[in-house]
Design a protein around this motif. Structure first.
Motif, PDB file in Angstrom:
ATOM      1  N   ASP A 107       0.853  -1.191   0.000  1.00  0.00           N
ATOM      2  CA  ASP A 107       0.000   0.000   0.000  1.00  0.00           C
ATOM      3  C   ASP A 107       0.894   1.249   0.000  1.00  0.00           C
ATOM      4  OD1 ASP A 107       1.002  -0.093   2.542  1.00  0.00           O
ATOM      5  OD2 ASP A 107      -0.909   0.177   3.553  1.00  0.00           O
ATOM      6  N   ARG A 108       0.280   2.394  -0.110  1.00  0.00           N
ATOM      7  CA  ARG A 108       1.000   3.661  -0.217  1.00  0.00           C
ATOM      8  C   ARG A 108       1.951   3.876   0.958  1.00  0.00           C
ATOM      9  NH1 ARG A 108      -0.188   8.262  -3.160  1.00  0.00           N
ATOM     10  NH2 ARG A 108       0.789  10.147  -2.383  1.00  0.00           N
ATOM     11  N   GLU A 109       1.500   3.616   2.150  1.00  0.00           N
ATOM     12  CA  GLU A 109       2.322   3.854   3.345  1.00  0.00           C
ATOM     13  C   GLU A 109       3.544   2.934   3.361  1.00  0.00           C
ATOM     14  OE1 GLU A 109       1.926   6.465   5.279  1.00  0.00           O
ATOM     15  OE2 GLU A 109       0.157   6.956   4.084  1.00  0.00           O
ATOM     16  N   ALA A 110       3.365   1.687   2.950  1.00  0.00           N
ATOM     17  CA  ALA A 110       4.485   0.748   2.917  1.00  0.00           C
ATOM     18  C   ALA A 110       5.529   1.179   1.900  1.00  0.00           C
ATOM     19  CB  ALA A 110       3.984  -0.650   2.602  1.00  0.00           C
ATOM     20  N   LEU A 111       5.087   1.681   0.758  1.00  0.00           N
ATOM     21  CA  LEU A 111       6.028   2.154  -0.262  1.00  0.00           C
ATOM     22  C   LEU A 111       6.737   3.431   0.188  1.00  0.00           C
ATOM     23  CD1 LEU A 111       3.943   1.468  -3.478  1.00  0.00           C
ATOM     24  CD2 LEU A 111       5.911   0.174  -2.634  1.00  0.00           C
ATOM     25  N   LEU A 112       6.020   4.346   0.817  1.00  0.00           N
ATOM     26  CA  LEU A 112       6.638   5.569   1.321  1.00  0.00           C
ATOM     27  C   LEU A 112       7.671   5.260   2.403  1.00  0.00           C
ATOM     28  CD1 LEU A 112       3.652   8.079   1.466  1.00  0.00           C
ATOM     29  CD2 LEU A 112       5.667   8.228   0.005  1.00  0.00           C
ATOM     30  N   ALA A 113       7.445   4.211   3.159  1.00  0.00           N
ATOM     31  CA  ALA A 113       8.392   3.827   4.208  1.00  0.00           C
ATOM     32  C   ALA A 113       9.728   3.378   3.615  1.00  0.00           C
ATOM     33  CB  ALA A 113       7.788   2.722   5.063  1.00  0.00           C
ATOM     34  N   LEU A 114       9.744   2.943   2.370  1.00  0.00           N
ATOM     35  CA  LEU A 114      10.975   2.509   1.707  1.00  0.00           C
ATOM     36  C   LEU A 114      11.808   3.685   1.199  1.00  0.00           C
ATOM     37  CD1 LEU A 114       9.537  -0.429  -0.433  1.00  0.00           C
ATOM     38  CD2 LEU A 114      10.862  -0.605   1.677  1.00  0.00           C
ATOM     39  N   ALA A 115      11.189   4.859   1.069  1.00  0.00           N
ATOM     40  CA  ALA A 115      11.888   6.024   0.523  1.00  0.00           C
ATOM     41  C   ALA A 115      12.880   6.586   1.527  1.00  0.00           C
ATOM     42  CB  ALA A 115      10.877   7.094   0.123  1.00  0.00           C
ATOM     43  N   LYS A 116      13.950   7.161   1.003  1.00  0.00           N
ATOM     44  CA  LYS A 116      14.969   7.786   1.844  1.00  0.00           C
ATOM     45  C   LYS A 116      14.384   8.986   2.577  1.00  0.00           C
ATOM     46  CE  LYS A 116      19.813   8.060   0.985  1.00  0.00           C
ATOM     47  NZ  LYS A 116      20.863   8.411   0.047  1.00  0.00           N
TER      48      LYS A 116
ATOM     49  N   HIS B 233       3.445  13.141   2.238  1.00  0.00           N
ATOM     50  CA  HIS B 233       3.008  11.864   1.671  1.00  0.00           C
ATOM     51  C   HIS B 233       3.483  11.653   0.231  1.00  0.00           C
ATOM     52  CE1 HIS B 233       0.734  10.721   5.140  1.00  0.00           C
ATOM     53  NE2 HIS B 233       0.087  11.869   5.130  1.00  0.00           N
ATOM     54  N   GLN B 234       4.672  12.207  -0.084  1.00  0.00           N
ATOM     55  CA  GLN B 234       5.281  11.998  -1.393  1.00  0.00           C
ATOM     56  C   GLN B 234       6.765  11.721  -1.190  1.00  0.00           C
ATOM     57  OE1 GLN B 234       4.501  15.448  -3.747  1.00  0.00           O
ATOM     58  NE2 GLN B 234       2.322  15.057  -3.889  1.00  0.00           N
ATOM     59  N   ILE B 235       7.364  11.001  -2.134  1.00  0.00           N
ATOM     60  CA  ILE B 235       8.794  10.720  -2.064  1.00  0.00           C
ATOM     61  C   ILE B 235       9.545  11.988  -2.436  1.00  0.00           C
ATOM     62  CG2 ILE B 235      10.697   9.390  -3.039  1.00  0.00           C
ATOM     63  CD1 ILE B 235       8.684   7.138  -3.551  1.00  0.00           C
ATOM     64  N   LYS B 236      10.498  12.395  -1.583  1.00  0.00           N
ATOM     65  CA  LYS B 236      11.266  13.599  -1.822  1.00  0.00           C
ATOM     66  C   LYS B 236      12.582  13.192  -2.489  1.00  0.00           C
ATOM     67  CE  LYS B 236      12.872  17.727   0.488  1.00  0.00           C
ATOM     68  NZ  LYS B 236      12.994  18.439   1.740  1.00  0.00           N
ATOM     69  N   VAL B 237      12.879  13.833  -3.615  1.00  0.00           N
ATOM     70  CA  VAL B 237      14.095  13.536  -4.376  1.00  0.00           C
ATOM     71  C   VAL B 237      14.885  14.826  -4.561  1.00  0.00           C
ATOM     72  CG1 VAL B 237      13.070  11.584  -5.608  1.00  0.00           C
ATOM     73  CG2 VAL B 237      12.911  13.861  -6.589  1.00  0.00           C
ATOM     74  N   PRO B 238      16.195  14.727  -4.820  1.00  0.00           N
ATOM     75  CA  PRO B 238      16.992  15.932  -5.031  1.00  0.00           C
ATOM     76  C   PRO B 238      16.604  16.626  -6.344  1.00  0.00           C
ATOM     77  CG  PRO B 238      18.381  13.952  -5.048  1.00  0.00           C
ATOM     78  CD  PRO B 238      16.991  13.523  -4.808  1.00  0.00           C
ATOM     79  N   LYS B 239      16.855  17.925  -6.399  1.00  0.00           N
ATOM     80  CA  LYS B 239      16.572  18.684  -7.620  1.00  0.00           C
ATOM     81  C   LYS B 239      17.455  18.164  -8.746  1.00  0.00           C
ATOM     82  CE  LYS B 239      15.144  23.005  -5.512  1.00  0.00           C
ATOM     83  NZ  LYS B 239      15.412  24.428  -5.390  1.00  0.00           N
ATOM     84  N   VAL B 240      16.894  18.121  -9.931  1.00  0.00           N
ATOM     85  CA  VAL B 240      17.630  17.617 -11.098  1.00  0.00           C
ATOM     86  C   VAL B 240      18.309  18.762 -11.836  1.00  0.00           C
ATOM     87  CG1 VAL B 240      17.416  16.393 -13.276  1.00  0.00           C
ATOM     88  CG2 VAL B 240      16.077  15.666 -11.305  1.00  0.00           C
ATOM     89  N   LEU B 241      17.681  19.885 -11.912  1.00  0.00           N
ATOM     90  CA  LEU B 241      18.241  21.009 -12.669  1.00  0.00           C
ATOM     91  C   LEU B 241      19.153  21.845 -11.815  1.00  0.00           C
ATOM     92  CD1 LEU B 241      15.065  22.122 -14.604  1.00  0.00           C
ATOM     93  CD2 LEU B 241      16.926  20.707 -15.418  1.00  0.00           C
TER      94      LEU B 241
END
Length: 95
Positions: free
Chosen positions: A73-82, A87-95
């Protein structure tokens, strides 16, 4: 078709190549030979020949686009994110 020195220099600039005078002369000769070889196609009689875009009898293989249930489920997948924010996966800026 005649290839000029200016065209060779333009191609080298587009390709970001530095060419010596000998390399430019060799490339000019090679391109001239390639164009002469391709120009032989002009001698073919193509009267009444339909254009061919695909020579093999190939077709796309389609499958139905179906939504299937997932084990996580959504919560289980979010728990895998760094990192997670709002409630969203935070990633470094690309540009």
């Amino acid at each position: 078709m005649e290839v000029t020195e200016k065209e060779i220099e333009h191609l080298a600039a587009l390709s970001n190549f530095s060419l010596s005078a000998e390399e430019k002369a060799a490339l000019k000769t090679d391109l001239k030979n390639i164009f002469n070889y391709i120009s032989k196609l002009d001698e073919l009689d193509t009267e009444g020949v339909e254009p061919t875009y695909q020579v093999f009898e190939m077709e796309n293989v389609w499958r139905p686009d179906e939504i299937t249930e997932q084990d996580a489920d959504r919560e289980a997948l979010l728990a895998l994110a760094k990192e997670e924010s709002d409630h969203q996966i935070k990633v470094p800026k690309v540009l």
